[in-house]
Motif scaffolding. Structure first.
Motif, PDB file in Angstrom:
ATOM      1  N   GLN A  38    -140.544  14.594 -10.391  1.00 30.45           N
ATOM      2  CA  GLN A  38    -141.843  15.252 -10.452  1.00 30.45           C
ATOM      3  C   GLN A  38    -142.292  15.703  -9.069  1.00 30.45           C
ATOM      4  OE1 GLN A  38    -144.192  12.026 -12.161  1.00 30.45           O
ATOM      5  NE2 GLN A  38    -145.196  11.717 -10.200  1.00 30.45           N
ATOM      6  N   GLY A  39    -142.899  16.880  -9.042  1.00 30.16           N
ATOM      7  CA  GLY A  39    -143.379  17.420  -7.779  1.00 30.16           C
ATOM      8  C   GLY A  39    -143.586  18.918  -7.898  1.00 30.16           C
ATOM      9  N   TYR A  64    -139.139  11.059  -6.708  1.00 27.55           N
ATOM     10  CA  TYR A  64    -138.468  10.953  -5.418  1.00 27.55           C
ATOM     11  C   TYR A  64    -138.704   9.573  -4.819  1.00 27.55           C
ATOM     12  CZ  TYR A  64    -137.471  15.965  -4.767  1.00 27.55           C
ATOM     13  OH  TYR A  64    -136.989  17.244  -4.879  1.00 27.55           O
ATOM     14  N   ARG A  68    -138.053  10.941   0.164  1.00 30.63           N
ATOM     15  CA  ARG A  68    -137.570  12.116  -0.548  1.00 30.63           C
ATOM     16  C   ARG A  68    -136.060  12.340  -0.387  1.00 30.63           C
ATOM     17  NH1 ARG A  68    -141.543  15.427  -2.550  1.00 30.63           N
ATOM     18  NH2 ARG A  68    -140.090  17.185  -2.679  1.00 30.63           N
TER      19      ARG A  68
END
Length: 244
Positions: A38-39, A64, A68
């Motif tokens: 998700q991001g 993440y 990251r």
């Protein structure tokens, strides 16, 4: 570090991977992933993993790691988990992923039809939204915008990706349409998503369909005032009620 396979081929539905770590919360770090973390306004992927002698674990989200560098598969609670070093087979929830790919690509087209600075957005499986910073007194004409975006979809423009360096992005700031969410830099290169030869080109790490025709018909469902010049435009699949 996780190899993000979805960046080059978002159509992969299953792949083998190795568990590189197991977090204290049960999160599974993997060496390669077809699951999108998700991001950038896009939800993390769901699905399942197969491991051992026919064992299967459901994955409820993908995120993440804090730095990251790794992608973590988050299992649903009260399930058996593979161990460090174990081989797993990732199975993506394809119907959900494909809906997100279609919607995310449609939102790129929405930013073409409404060429204003983007202040926020969210991709969903049934609805996506973009927030636009409109000049004072300017409005969105829904019918003409619907016609324009669906014309781009029907034209079946190719959707491709390419990479530029961090320095090239700095030298071309107009590539970035989002005012609040900046593309990740620091890795040395940035991924661009191109639609057609010159329809749209912007940094994006999300998943997209290979051509606009795959999106299917969409319509602007609602336009909301979120301030003096901020407009929230909600996009949904299918024809509008007016044209149905």
């Amino acid at each position: 570090m996780t190899e993000a396979l979805y960046l080059d081929n978002p159509y992969l539905e299953l792949v083998e991977a190795t568990v590189t770590a197991v977090g204290t919360d049960g999160g599974l770090y993997v060496d390669r992933s077809i699951f999108y973390p998700q991001g950038g306004g896009q939800p993390g992927d769901c699905g399942s993993i197969e491991w051992g002698t026919g064992l299967r674990t459901n994955i409820k989200n993908t995120v993440y790691s804090p730095d990251r560098s790794s992608i973590i598969l988050i299992p649903r609670g009260d399930q058996d988990l593979p161990q460090l070093g174990q081989t797993i087979i990732q199975h993506i929830d394809w119907a959900r992923r494909h809906a997100l790919m279609r919607m995310h690509t449609a939102m790129h087209l929405l930013s073409v039809v409404l060429p204003y600075p983007v202040t926020g957005g969210q991709v969903g499986i049934e609805e996506g939204r973009l927030d636009f910073d409109l000049p004072e007194g300017e409005t969105v004409e829904r019918v003409s915008a619907n016609d324009a975006i669906n014309a781009l979809i029907r034209a079946d423009h190719a959707v491709t990706t390419e990479w530029i360096s961090d320095d090239e992005l700095v030298a071309n700031p107009t590539l970035v349409k989002t005012m609040k969410v900046k593309p990740p830099t620091g890795a040395g290169r940035v991924r661009l998503v191109r639609i057609g030869a010159d329809i749209d080109l912007q940094p994006c790490g999300g998943t997209h369909v290979k051509s606009t025709g795959e999106i299917g018909e969409v319509h602007i469902a609602k336009i909301e005032n979120k301030g003096r010049i901020n407009r929230r435009v909600r996009l949904r699949f299918g024809p509008s009620a007016e044209s149905a």
